[in-house]
Write a protein that holds these residues in place. Structure first.
Motif: not given
Lengths: 757, 303
Positions: A299-301, A303, A325, A328, A330-332, A350, A352, A645
């Motif tokens: 899962w990334i952000d 999704k 991605p 930026g 990203h929460a994974c 995460s 970057r 974050r």
């Protein structure tokens, strides 16, 4: 031994009955005339001894049988007094609820109630059975002991409310510390005047032997007996540190056939060579029915990044690929299919991603004549890279520009023969490294070695002195030491390279996270890789975020033939590609551990804003650490697993986010054996009860509970009486049922009789 | 003495008479009879069956002179013939106290003495019917009563009355009594010894040897009650000796096997002794119908 019907013991008088009957039987036997007495007398002489033995044995057996029956009718039993509440004493009980995340295991399937729910229900049921004068306290056990009531109280409503509000934690278990605390709390009801402010009593402060309240004290521990949780209590023999322990009842809520699948570890491959995100996933399995495959999803952000990928049976690791991605933070997360313990089905990380890669070139010895410039050959090589698709943007800076420019948070900075950097420029370089940038340093004749060693903290090793002969009377060849390094993976050959002068260095000063990639023929390091940007308290920069590459020779042709060699262009190509790779992973910390942010002293009193996964925000203010001179801020609320974050100055090297994950040792559902747990309590009275047997234990009346806690002997006595009866019958048969041999003379008689009939 | 008709009917029931109608009682050995009969005599007389010759002596009846031998050899010889004589039977009936057993017979059963009496009556009847004289000795420790050997029916009635009027009462000494009988009998005959033989086996065996020495044939009928053969008691019981009156308390279930073993030894001893003397030995249980027993016995004795 206690008898339910002691009057029945009068039945023991019946033991005399066989004796009396035997005597009466002898005296009252029928007297009959008998013609063949001579044979009886002869036979009696032979059977007399046998008869006496038989009579004695049979008499004993009959007496014993009657005695056993009489005892059985009296219904004797013994009670386990230590677990039966004395009627004249009030109760003090400390409920210890294991709220580690393994207690979230759903016994009834993925939608059933958790073990923690059951533990709370049992505790509430037992609480409801307490009388007005009884006192109760509550301790939650995870990695720490959380004392919700600092002393036992008669306010049962308050205890009930606290139990109902108790929540499952995301932490592991350490029942050792929880038990030590609970033992101390159990004795606190004896204290008349509580110590003000003493909200977390410990074993050392427990009022051992205090006599303010005479009560029947108990610890009721509700746990799944997970091995990791009991390890410290068992191995460290913590019970020996408890001054005045009380009896303990452990309610076993676990089961030996629990199964679990979880994400043990995730590793993000560092680099963007193929524009794919590479995530290596390690899956853990425990329990008897987890040998099959496991589907994992990236899962990334929030999704799904692709379809679930199965981890085949027998394998633990798999690499997931996903499109890279956009730039930026990203929460994974990696998720395995849901099982009965959902807490550990997801692991977070995460990444970057910065924008297009930049190349900043600083020439320490510029010249108006390009060919005489230090970066002449480097620029020539870099110009060859511009035709590439992913070619970096090249920006050339002077030393003055370096001190004032924003270096950004990615790309590579090349410092060529820079004599020294002033404070501002040096800070910018350090911040650039903390923000995830890379620095390539080539030395030369202008280098101030003393300044480098003293102020350039990001150097991977200390420099020594210039070496070689500027008159070129002697040459040093280059030898690759790390041919598996990405720079040399294509078989780059430096053997034709000759250096006439270079800067010597001391290999013994090599930092722990640095390594030598190539050497000169005199074994002096030629190319050294290091890192920088971690916690300022970490001298070895083990958690570094920036990459440093040091070439101890010059990059131009003044001191070597390297620029003229065939290997130069691919070398520059590989170095640039390697140094401009994106650093993907952010920092991570175990759940419950503080996250520490360190930056240069100039960031003192700067603020950091941390947003937790549940949306709560906390603003931190950095403070100057007088010892190290760094600005330091610490975030402690790492109570939830997920991506946190961070908005902060790049100097803190945060990378925009950090992740908190569970301690997966708790995911191993291996249980401690109840016998092992009991042994760990030593001389302290303890028992382990299965959850089913323990349900509603306190809800029953004292009499009913006492009845259940006693051992009845009458069935065994009846069984013994039956066995004695069988033995008596067997004895009688053995002695009396010998077959009489028919008289031979009766053969004719039988023939006559047959003829007559 | 008036003969009680009912006594005869009781001892000689019609079914017994029917069973014994054509059954002879023969001696297996030569017997000394006074009259011509169906039994071999030890004497050579002048009958129809030639035996041998002897030299004529003065006084011999000339009717027996073998004239043919005289004509051929001119010597005087007298022809001698096998003599068939009658059987002199003696019934030796035990009337000791033990013959009174059981004191209360089960329905359809009788005491050993009654049973023995019927056997004696049957055998006496058979002998009288085949014109053989029969005598009677009733004994316990001595001869209690006796009747001479005669072959008339009236004598049979007398014997039956004598048996009926005698009750077992005294102690027994069968060996002594049998020896006395042996001394009294001058002529060889068939002895029918009917007794439970509950005495010292040595002395009885001696008496049997005595009879054998005197050339008697004998049939020994040992009468025992069924309960004596198969010890019936399974509980503790006190038993009183019917002859000595001594008491013994025993556990029936426990002692039965040993009792049977001892009894077997006892019976085997008599059987062996009778076999040695070529006497017939018959073990009679009171549970066995006496007519069947007699029929079987007489069948065996057929020549």
């Amino acid at each position: 031994m206690i008898f339910t019907a002691p009057l029945m013991l009068l039945g023991l008088l019946a033991v005399a009955a066989p004796v009396v009957i035997h005597l009466l039987d002898r005296s009252r036997s029928k007297t009959l005339d008998w013609p063949a007495l001579r044979f009886l007398q002869a036979a009696r002489r032979e059977s007399n001894r046998r008869s006496k033995l038989k009579n004695v044995l049979v008499l004993i057996a009959r007496c014993l049988m009657l005695a056993l029956v009489a005892l059985a009718m009296a219904k004797p039993y013994t009670t386990h007094q230590e677990w039966t509440k004395p009627l004249d004493l009030p109760t003090t009980v400390v409920f210890v609820l294991d709220n580690s995340y393994s207690m979230g295991y759903r016994e009834g399937g993925t939608t059933g109630g958790t073990r923690f729910d059951r533990a709370k229900a049992m505790a509430l049921e037992q609480l409801a059975a307490l009388k007005l004068e009884d006192e109760a306290a509550l301790v939650l056990a995870n990695e720490q002991a959380v004392v919700l009531l600092d002393r036992p109280t008669r306010d049962h409503e308050q205890v009930r409310k606290l139990i109902q509000e108790a929540k499952l934690s995301s932490r592991g278990t350490d029942l050792g510390s929880a038990l030590v605390t609970a033992f101390a709390v159990a004795r606190l009801d004896a204290v008349v005047t509580p110590a003000p402010g003493d909200s977390t009593p410990s074993a050392t402060t427990a009022p051992a032997g205090a006599t303010g309240r005479n009560a029947w004290r108990q610890l009721a521990v509700f746990t799944d007996l997970q091995q990791a949780g009991w390890a410290s209590f068992i191995n460290d023999k913590l019970i020996e540190r408890v001054a005045d322990p009380v009896p303990v009842t452990v309610y076993d809520l676990g089961s030996p056939d629990s199964t679990n699948r979880y994400v043990r570890q995730t590793t993000v491959q560092d680099g963007t060579l193929d524009d794919q995100l590479h995530v290596e996933v390690e899956v853990g399995r425990t329990g008897p029915s987890t040998a099959g495959g496991v589907d994992v999803t990236l899962w990334i952000d929030g999704k799904k990044a692709g379809a679930p990928t199965p981890v085949p049976p027998g394998l633990d690791k798999i690499t997931l690929l996903a499109p890279m991605p956009a730039p930026g933070v990203h929460a994974c997360s990696i998720e395995v299919e849901e099982d009965r313990l959902p807490a550990d089905d997801r692991a977070h990380f995460s990444i970057r991603l910065t924008g297009g890669s930049r190349l900043l070139v600083v020439d320490g010895n510029p010249s108006s004549v390009p060919a005489l410039s230090e970066t002449f050959f480097l620029n020539s090589a870099l110009s060859q890279l511009q035709s590439r698709v992913n070619a970096p943007t090249i920006q050339r800076l002077s030393l003055t520009d370096l001190a004032s420019s924003d270096l950004g948070s990615g790309g590579c900075l090349i410092l060529c023969n820079v004599a020294r950097l002033d404070g501002s420029a040096l800070n910018r370089v350090e911040n650039f490294l903390r923000a995830g940038g890379s620095v390539f340093i080539s030395l030369g004749d202008q280098v101030d070695i003393g300044h480098y060693n003293r102020d350039w903290l990001f150097l991977p090793l200390k420099l020594d002195k210039p070496m070689g002969d500027p008159a070129r009377t002697r040459a040093y060849s280059a030898v690759v030491s790390a041919d598996q390094h990405p720079i040399f993976l294509g078989g780059l050959d430096l053997s034709a390279t000759r250096y006439f002068t270079f800067t010597g260095s001391d290999p013994t000063t090599l930092k722990s996270n640095a390594r030598v990639l190539a050497r000169f023929s005199n074994e002096s390091p030629m190319l050294v890789e290091g890192a920088f940007g971690g916690d300022g308290n970490d001298p070895d920069n083990t958690a570094a975020t920036g990459r440093v590459l040091l070439l101890t020779g010059a990059i131009d042709a003044d001191a070597s033939n390297f620029p003229y060699r065939r290997a130069f262009l691919p070398f520059i190509d590989q170095v640039v590609a390697y140094m401009t790779r994106q650093r993907l992973t952010s920092r991570s910390v175990a759940l419950g551990r503080p996250m520490r942010f360190t930056g240069p002293g100039t960031l003192d009193r700067k603020t950091l804003v941390v947003t937790a996964p549940d949306g709560t925000t906390q603003t931190l203010t950095a403070a100057l650490d007088g010892k190290s001179g760094h600005a330091v801020a610490e975030y402690r609320q790492t109570t939830l697993p997920g991506v946190y974050r961070v908005q902060a100055d790049e100097g803190f090297g945060v990378g925009g986010a950090f992740t908190v994950n569970l301690d997966t040792r708790e995911s191993l559902l291996t249980r401690s054996e109840p016998a092992e747990v009991l042994r760990a309590f030593g001389a302290v009275k303890a028992r382990v009860l299965a959850a089913g047997a323990a349900a509603g234990d306190w809800a029953r009346s004292d009499e009913a509970r006492a009845a259940e806690q006693r051992t009845e002997y009458w069935p065994w006595l009846l069984l013994a009486a039956f066995l004695v009866f069988m033995a008596e019958t067997a004895l009688a048969n053995i002695f009396t049922r010998r077959r009489a041999v028919p008289a031979p003379a009766t053969q004719y008689l039988d023939a006559t009789r047959r003829a007559a009939l | 003495m008036k003969i009680d008709r009912s006594t005869i009917d009781r001892f000689l029931e019609p079914r017994l008479l029917r069973a014994l109608a054509r059954m002879p009682l023969m001696s297996r050995r030569v017997v000394e009879g006074a009259m011509v009969g169906s039994h071999r005599s030890p004497f050579k007389g002048f009958s129809t069956e030639f035996a041998d010759h002897r030299t004529y002596v003065r006084g011999d009846d000339l009717r027996h002179l073998d004239w043919k031998v005289l004509a051929r050899t001119e010597r005087y010889y007298i022809k001698r013939y096998e003599e068939n004589t009658n059987l002199r039977g003696y019934i030796l009936l035990d009337c000791s106290a033990s013959m009174r057993f059981p004191a209360k017979p089960a329905p359809g059963r009788m005491t050993k003495y009654e049973y023995a009496s019927r056997l004696a009556a049957g055998l006496a009847y058979v002998l009288v019917r085949q014109q053989d004289p029969v005598g009677l000795f009733l004994f316990n420790d001595d001869i209690v009563a006796e009747a001479p050997a005669m072959r008339s029916l009236s004598h049979l009635r007398k014997m039956l009355t004598l048996i009926d009027q005698t009750h077992p009462s005294s102690r027994t000494d069968s060996g002594k009594a049998l020896n006395t009988v042996a001394r009294r009998l001058k002529r060889r005959g068939l002895l029918l010894i009917i007794s439970d033989l509950m005495d010292d086996p040595e002395r009885i065996v001696q008496s049997l040897a005595h009879f054998r020495q005197r050339g008697h044939d004998a049939i020994v009928i040992q009468v025992l009650d069924e309960s004596e053969l198969h010890f019936p008691h399974t509980d503790t019981v006190t038993l009183r000796d019917m002859e000595s009156g001594s008491l013994v308390t025993v556990d029936g279930a426990e002692i039965a096997a040993d009792y049977t073993a001892k009894l077997n030894e006892f019976l085997e001893r008599y059987k062996k002794s009778c076999f040695e003397h070529n006497f017939d030995y018959v073990l009679a249980s009171t549970a066995t119908p006496y007519d069947a027993l007699l029929t079987a016995l007489l069948s065996r004795r057929k020549r």
